[in-house]
Design a protein around this motif. Structure first.
Motif, mmCIF file in Angstrom:
data_model
loop_
_atom_site.group_PDB
_atom_site.id
_atom_site.type_symbol
_atom_site.label_atom_id
_atom_site.label_comp_id
_atom_site.label_asym_id
_atom_site.label_seq_id
_atom_site.Cartn_x
_atom_site.Cartn_y
_atom_site.Cartn_z
ATOM 1 N N LEU A 498 91.900 53.182 -4.949
ATOM 2 C CA LEU A 498 91.837 54.227 -3.930
ATOM 3 C C LEU A 498 91.826 55.552 -4.694
ATOM 4 O O LEU A 498 92.767 55.871 -5.412
ATOM 5 N N PHE A 499 90.750 56.288 -4.553
ATOM 6 C CA PHE A 499 90.530 57.493 -5.362
ATOM 7 C C PHE A 499 90.840 58.718 -4.506
ATOM 8 O O PHE A 499 90.115 59.011 -3.556
ATOM 9 N N ASP A 500 91.911 59.422 -4.869
ATOM 10 C CA ASP A 500 92.223 60.659 -4.138
ATOM 11 C C ASP A 500 91.380 61.784 -4.738
ATOM 12 O O ASP A 500 91.786 62.470 -5.666
ATOM 13 N N ASP A 501 90.195 61.937 -4.179
ATOM 14 C CA ASP A 501 89.238 62.936 -4.676
ATOM 15 C C ASP A 501 89.135 64.098 -3.691
ATOM 16 O O ASP A 501 88.124 64.799 -3.651
ATOM 17 N N ARG A 502 90.168 64.284 -2.874
ATOM 18 C CA ARG A 502 90.092 65.352 -1.864
ATOM 19 C C ARG A 502 90.102 66.721 -2.550
ATOM 20 O O ARG A 502 90.924 66.967 -3.443
ATOM 21 N N ILE A 503 89.219 67.566 -2.134
ATOM 22 C CA ILE A 503 89.013 68.851 -2.832
ATOM 23 C C ILE A 503 90.107 69.853 -2.496
ATOM 24 O O ILE A 503 90.635 70.527 -3.369
ATOM 25 N N ASP A 504 90.470 69.918 -1.223
ATOM 26 C CA ASP A 504 91.369 70.992 -0.821
ATOM 27 C C ASP A 504 92.849 70.620 -0.846
ATOM 28 O O ASP A 504 93.698 71.460 -0.586
ATOM 29 N N ALA A 505 93.165 69.374 -1.129
ATOM 30 C CA ALA A 505 94.580 68.982 -1.124
ATOM 31 C C ALA A 505 95.259 69.421 -2.417
ATOM 32 O O ALA A 505 94.704 69.293 -3.505
ATOM 33 N N GLN A 506 96.491 69.962 -2.277
ATOM 34 C CA GLN A 506 97.277 70.385 -3.435
ATOM 35 C C GLN A 506 97.834 69.174 -4.165
ATOM 36 O O GLN A 506 98.016 68.102 -3.565
#
Ligand code: ATP
Ligand code: MG
Length: 563
Positions: A498-506
């Motif tokens: 599961l790749f946390d590639d979210r751009i805006d998440a801190q």
């Protein structure tokens, strides 16, 4: 799977009315959502776990020769009339408006229907038929999330045998399969031999896990694994010792003394010197039950002794039956059967109510003063009492039933005319067993047993993903490039990431989410460590963190996953 493109709606706050850990975390981790009371939707992450559990169940059922069916949930009501189970289920059964159809709460009838049409000879037996399929039960109090739902997935299987010995074989095959399934799911469970209840048949066992969300109360001995529902549990508690001399009966004024504790405080005696009275009505006839001290009457045991239903006498009835109100009732002069718990067998110098308000009587000798007392084991066992099988202490706690194996006998085959010809050409009803596992309950119980204050701790084959890859900064090209490369390499090696590639998440938010979702390993890619060609690894269960060189990442990850 990329979190940026996935529907994993995590929640920061504990949702309203979620109390038990599994319910809280399945909601917070975006695995389920409630549609209405007791009805839940599984979202992709949650459904992934359900599929893994189902796969384990399938493998173990296939291994014992089970053949998978898929029966309809929508059933014509008339088949259920054949076994009288429309009445037996009562309000728990969902009816389609015109009442010609019902939504199946289980499938004994439907499997027996098919068996009746095809299993005609002993040569067609044995058979084990199973399915993993939705059940509908209008549970009066759906609660604890998917643990008690109105629609739930069950693995249900049914065995068809020619002889009782063959049924024993099918039953022990299921017992073994269940142990394998729950072991593979890394669940800590125990097995309770249940008294064969409403379903009929002989012999049944329940696979249970300890949990505050449980609605059953069981007595368990860690040492010898004795386990029993408190409804039937026993302990080695000893009867009162009879004293050498019996004193005279004496009436004692005890104003406002009602409970055993109040009586003990008032007379400065031990509770074991008191005989507590309870009046029950059985077949419209009152009877007196005497218990030692604060012991509680186990109504299931009492019903077994008496045969048939009982009810406690209403407060208004007591005066008419005994001449006194609750708190002043006792055996002397009681007209009717006196049923006494074994702890009071042959006891003397006891205190009990005088059947006269505000009076008690001392010096009661069960052999001398009670009218034909009948002795039975009637108590509810308590934590700390001695196990009936060994010398260790029993623990009494709440538990959830994960699964159930049950020798049905011929209840359904007889009612529905599912007969076969035996070797001598004689027609007999097929001997059946039925066996259930709640699939969502397996998942919820796993989470009950594997979580901490930050979230779920997947540490087994049930984990939805093996690794959560966290890119700390998707706005920095070098971090993006490194994370993407790692993601591609891991997935190319067959690892579920599961790749946390979210751009805006801190970063802090991503860490919190990763702990909440709880994959076994986190691979953290940040700008600073990348400068040394390193990434950080976090083991979810222990919280341990360490750095790994990117070039050696694959081989080390493989080692970690193996461990
Ligand atoms: P319970 O005593 O918890 O109501 P049950 O005796 O009614 O269970 P069975 O009819 O034996 O359960 O069903 C087999 C399995 O299905 C149970 O062991 C349990 O794991 C699961 N199950 C039963 N009812 C529910 C429900 N309402 N929601 C989720 N799972 C359930
Ligand atoms: Mg039930």
């Amino acid at each position: 799977m990329r979190l940026s493109k996935s529907f994993v709606p995590t929640l920061k706050e504990v949702p309203n009315d979620a109390v038990v850990a599994s319910h809280v975390y399945m909601l917070r981790a975006g695995m389920i959502r409630m549609l209405s009371a007791g009805i839940y939707s599984f979202l992709p992450l949650g459904y992934k776990v359900i599929k893994k559990i189902s796969q384990i169940i399938r493998e173990e059922m296939d291994a014992i020769g089970g053949q998978e069916f898929h029966l309809p949930g929508l059933n014509p009501r008339e088949i259920w009339e054949e076994t009288n189970r429309v009445d037996a289920f009562g309000d728990t059964m969902f009816h389609i408006k015109n009442r010609e159809y019902i939504l199946a709460p289980t499938h004994e009838e439907i499997m027996t229907f098919h068996a009746r049409n095809v299993l005609k000879s002993y040569k067609d037996l044995p058979q084990i038929w199973y399915q993993i399929q939705t059940k509908f039960r209008n549970e009066a109090r759906p609660r604890s999330g998917v643990i008690r739902g109105r629609q739930f997935l069950m693995k249900d299987s049914y065995s068809f045998d020619a002889t009782a010995e063959e049924l024993d074989k099918s039953y022990s095959l299921h017992d073994k399969a269940y142990r394998n399934i729950f072991d593979r799911c890394d669940l800590k469970y125990f097995v309770v031999g249940a008294s064969s209840g409403a379903m009929g048949g002989t012999g049944s066992e329940e696979f249970m896990v300890k949990s505050d969300a449980g609605e059953d109360t069981v007595a368990y001995c860690e040492h010898c694994t004795y386990a029993a529902n408190v409804e039937v549990a026993q302990s080695k508690i000893l009867p009162n010792k009879r004293s050498e001399f019996s004193s005279e009966l004496k009436e004692i004024s005890t104003p406002n003394v009602k409970s055993i504790d109040e009586l003990c405080a008032f007379l400065k005696i031990d509770e074991s010197q008191c005989a507590k009275s309870r009046v029950y009505i059985h077949d419209d006839i009152p009877l007196l039950v005497l218990m030692c001290g604060n012991d509680e009457v186990n109504e299931t045991k009492l019903e077994k002794v008496l045969g048939g239903k009982i009810r406690p006498a209403h407060l208004e009835e007591l005066k008419e039956i005994t001449g006194a109100d609750a708190g002043s009732i006792g055996p002397l002069g009681f007209k009717g059967r006196i049923i006494v718990d074994n702890r009071l067998k042959d006891a003397n110098n006891l205190y009990s109510g005088a059947n006269k308000n505000d009076y008690h009587i001392g010096g009661i000798d069960m052999n001398r003063d009670a009218n034909k007392p009948e002795y039975f084991d009637l108590r509810i066992v308590k934590s700390g009492e001695e196990c009936p099988n060994c010398n260790n202490k029993l623990e009494v706690f709440s538990a959830i039933e994960l699964g159930h194996i049950f020798k049905l006998g011929t209840k359904y085959s007889s009612a529905m005319g599912a007969n076969f010809l035996d070797e001598s050409g004689k027609e007999n009803p097929i001997i059946m067993g039925s066996y259930g596992i709640g699939v969502e309950r397996v998942m919820a119980c796993y989470i009950e047993q594997h979580h901490d204050e930050n979230g779920i701790v997947w540490d087994s084959v049930l984990a939805p993903f093996q690794i959560q890859l966290i890119s700390l900064n998707m706005k920095k090209p070098e971090v993006v490039e490194a994370s993407e490369n790692i993601y591609n390499e891991l997935t190319a090696n067959g690892i579920d990431v599961l790749f946390d590639d979210r751009i805006d998440a801190q970063a802090g938010f991503k860490f919190k989410d990763a702990d909440l979702l709880g994959m076994p390993f986190q691979v953290i890619v940040g700008e600073k460590k990348l400068k040394d060609n390193k990434v950080e690894i976090k083991i979810r269960k222990s919280g341990e963190r360490f750095d790994l060189d990117i070039n050696e990442l694959m081989s080390n990850i493989k080692k970690l996953l193996k461990s």
